[in-house]
Design a protein around this motif. Structure first.
Motif, PDB file in Angstrom:
ATOM      1  N   ALA A 143      65.480 100.526  72.143  1.00  0.00           N
ATOM      2  CA  ALA A 143      64.336 100.276  71.281  1.00  0.00           C
ATOM      3  C   ALA A 143      64.289  98.790  70.961  1.00  0.00           C
ATOM      4  O   ALA A 143      65.242  98.237  70.417  1.00  0.00           O
ATOM      5  CB  ALA A 143      64.457 101.094  70.002  1.00  0.00           C
ATOM      6  N   TYR A 144      63.220  98.130  71.336  1.00  0.00           N
ATOM      7  CA  TYR A 144      63.091  96.708  71.051  1.00  0.00           C
ATOM      8  C   TYR A 144      61.612  96.361  71.066  1.00  0.00           C
ATOM      9  O   TYR A 144      60.765  97.140  71.499  1.00  0.00           O
ATOM     10  CB  TYR A 144      63.863  95.852  72.051  1.00  0.00           C
ATOM     11  CG  TYR A 144      63.339  95.926  73.478  1.00  0.00           C
ATOM     12  CD1 TYR A 144      62.466  94.969  73.975  1.00  0.00           C
ATOM     13  CD2 TYR A 144      63.722  96.963  74.327  1.00  0.00           C
ATOM     14  CE1 TYR A 144      61.984  95.032  75.267  1.00  0.00           C
ATOM     15  CE2 TYR A 144      63.248  97.025  75.622  1.00  0.00           C
ATOM     16  CZ  TYR A 144      62.387  96.071  76.090  1.00  0.00           C
ATOM     17  OH  TYR A 144      61.909  96.150  77.367  1.00  0.00           O
ATOM     18  N   ARG A 145      61.281  95.175  70.582  1.00  0.00           N
ATOM     19  CA  ARG A 145      59.899  94.714  70.625  1.00  0.00           C
ATOM     20  C   ARG A 145      59.871  93.313  71.199  1.00  0.00           C
ATOM     21  O   ARG A 145      60.867  92.577  71.131  1.00  0.00           O
ATOM     22  CB  ARG A 145      59.265  94.746  69.228  1.00  0.00           C
ATOM     23  CG  ARG A 145      59.961  93.879  68.203  1.00  0.00           C
ATOM     24  CD  ARG A 145      59.435  94.118  66.797  1.00  0.00           C
ATOM     25  NE  ARG A 145      60.182  93.352  65.803  1.00  0.00           N
ATOM     26  CZ  ARG A 145      59.674  92.374  65.071  1.00  0.00           C
ATOM     27  NH1 ARG A 145      58.414  92.005  65.234  1.00  0.00           N
ATOM     28  NH2 ARG A 145      60.412  91.744  64.180  1.00  0.00           N
ATOM     29  N   PRO A 168      65.739  93.012  68.583  1.00  0.00           N
ATOM     30  CA  PRO A 168      66.466  94.262  68.777  1.00  0.00           C
ATOM     31  C   PRO A 168      65.875  95.443  68.033  1.00  0.00           C
ATOM     32  O   PRO A 168      66.218  96.600  68.324  1.00  0.00           O
ATOM     33  CB  PRO A 168      67.872  93.929  68.253  1.00  0.00           C
ATOM     34  CG  PRO A 168      67.656  92.820  67.275  1.00  0.00           C
ATOM     35  CD  PRO A 168      66.514  92.015  67.826  1.00  0.00           C
ATOM     36  N   ASP A 169      64.991  95.170  67.071  1.00  0.00           N
ATOM     37  CA  ASP A 169      64.410  96.253  66.279  1.00  0.00           C
ATOM     38  C   ASP A 169      63.163  95.704  65.598  1.00  0.00           C
ATOM     39  O   ASP A 169      62.719  94.597  65.884  1.00  0.00           O
ATOM     40  CB  ASP A 169      65.431  96.778  65.253  1.00  0.00           C
ATOM     41  CG  ASP A 169      66.061  95.657  64.440  1.00  0.00           C
ATOM     42  OD1 ASP A 169      65.320  94.768  63.969  1.00  0.00           O
ATOM     43  OD2 ASP A 169      67.297  95.659  64.291  1.00  0.00           O
ATOM     44  N   ALA A 170      62.620  96.471  64.701  1.00  0.00           N
ATOM     45  CA  ALA A 170      61.397  96.063  64.010  1.00  0.00           C
ATOM     46  C   ALA A 170      61.680  95.281  62.741  1.00  0.00           C
ATOM     47  O   ALA A 170      60.789  95.062  61.935  1.00  0.00           O
ATOM     48  CB  ALA A 170      60.556  97.302  63.675  1.00  0.00           C
ATOM     49  N   GLY A 171      62.912  94.845  62.564  1.00  0.00           N
ATOM     50  CA  GLY A 171      63.280  94.109  61.367  1.00  0.00           C
ATOM     51  C   GLY A 171      62.659  92.735  61.319  1.00  0.00           C
ATOM     52  O   GLY A 171      61.963  92.295  62.239  1.00  0.00           O
ATOM     53  N   LYS A 186      70.053  93.735  71.498  1.00  0.00           N
ATOM     54  CA  LYS A 186      70.558  94.927  70.817  1.00  0.00           C
ATOM     55  C   LYS A 186      72.035  94.792  70.479  1.00  0.00           C
ATOM     56  O   LYS A 186      72.467  95.145  69.377  1.00  0.00           O
ATOM     57  CB  LYS A 186      70.347  96.155  71.713  1.00  0.00           C
ATOM     58  CG  LYS A 186      70.599  97.481  71.018  1.00  0.00           C
ATOM     59  CD  LYS A 186      69.522  97.771  69.998  1.00  0.00           C
ATOM     60  CE  LYS A 186      69.667  99.161  69.404  1.00  0.00           C
ATOM     61  NZ  LYS A 186      68.633  99.434  68.384  1.00  0.00           N
ATOM     62  N   GLY A 221      72.356  91.603  67.858  1.00  0.00           N
ATOM     63  CA  GLY A 221      71.508  91.526  66.679  1.00  0.00           C
ATOM     64  C   GLY A 221      70.699  90.254  66.605  1.00  0.00           C
ATOM     65  O   GLY A 221      70.066  89.954  65.588  1.00  0.00           O
TER      66      GLY A 221
END
Length: 311
Positions: free
Chosen positions: A43-45, A65-68, A100, A103
């Protein structure tokens, strides 16, 4: 896992019969482009950015790495492929896995390829991308000391050359650089001073002959082989460089030159960490993240960014 006699036989068979790259680089490039990285289910954007460089713009793709939120360390990534093959698309899996595992944000630079764009055009693209990010770290919500250059193989060459160029030109330097089995010398014939060229130059997928073909396509002329921005080991001065992590592969013709570059940097007073990956071939970093050698490389990178293993 050690390379047993059956694996050695298979590698030897795969290493023979490769087409002459200087005549068939377009075919080799297309074959590699079919191997598009898909992120291995991670899962990444992503989002894209353009960096001005003279009369053109250099595409850069950022992997989160994420939606953060932003505001996490950035790895500015230069892909491998002998300066002739590779692009953002077929390195997307590598960059997503790296984001990922660490981080970090990973910003992948789609520099121009040889032989259509010979040395130093691709290097100039990478330098422009590095300088823009270092001059405007707020673009990705970071401080300048949170930016690290990273590259594998030809990308490691470009990262090292960008750091030398920044020092020589009075440009901004990153806090760190990570060189993964970098190509940093210009002679991979039997006359090379490095034993790994002869020990690992056949039978381990990447051959010394193929490295010479890549260099022939990359250089603008024979004089470039003496240019430290093409072969960083030829630099007369190794001082004033970022903290450096070098990761080499045991069965790689480029192993010894990468390790010698680490030693030269350390002797010049730079902070350096060197790891040789046992039982590894050149290119292992592009394997899926489930492979133990990739996981170990990710761990080395995490420790290096955190400053846990600096001497």
């Amino acid at each position: 896992m050690a390379i047993n006699k059956y694996m050695r036989a298979a590698l030897k068979a795969l290493s023979y019969g490769e087409p002459d790259l200087t005549e068939n680089y377009e075919m080799v490039r297309k074959i590699k482009e079919l191997k598009r990285g898909v992120g291995a289910g991670l899962a990444y954007r992503t989002w894209d950015h353009l960096v001005p460089c003279g009369d053109h713009h250099v595409p850069v793709r950022i992997f989160a790495p994420d939606a953060g939120p932003l505001g996490r360390p950035v790895l500015l990534f230069f892909h491998g492929g002998g300066w002739v093959t590779g692009n953002i698309e077929n390195y997307s899996g590598v960059c997503a896995a790296l984001a990922k595992a660490t981080g970090c944000l990973v910003a992948s630079v789609d520099y121009r390829l040889a032989p259509e764009h010979k040395f130093p055009r691709g290097l100039n693209d990478c330098y422009a991308a590095a300088q823009e990010l270092l001059e405007k770290p707020g673009l990705l919500g970071v401080e300048r000391d949170q930016i690290t250059l990273i590259g594998d193989s030809a990308g490691g060459n470009l990262a090292a050359a960008v750091s030398l160029m920044a020092r020589d030109r009075g440009g901004l330097l990153p806090a760190r650089q990570i060189l993964i089995y970098p190509a940093v010398y210009s002679d991979h014939t039997p006359a090379s001073p490095f034993p790994s060229v002869r020990e690992n130059g056949t039978g381990y997928l990447l051959t010394s002959k193929r490295v010479e073909e890549y260099l022939q396509l990359y250089r603008s002329g024979p004089e470039d082989l003496q240019n430290p921005y093409l072969a960083p080991l030829l630099a007369g001065d190794f001082s004033g460089q970022p903290d450096t992590l070098v990761i080499t592969a045991e069965y790689d013709p480029l192993r010894d030159e990468g390790e010698e570059y680490a030693r030269r940097l350390a002797f010049a007073g730079n902070r350096v960490v060197l790891h040789r990956m046992p039982d590894a071939l050149h290119g292992f970093f592009s394997l899926p993240a489930r492979f133990a050698q990739v996981r170990r490389a990710h761990l080395y990178i995490q420790q290096f960014i955190a400053g846990d293993d600096m001497l």
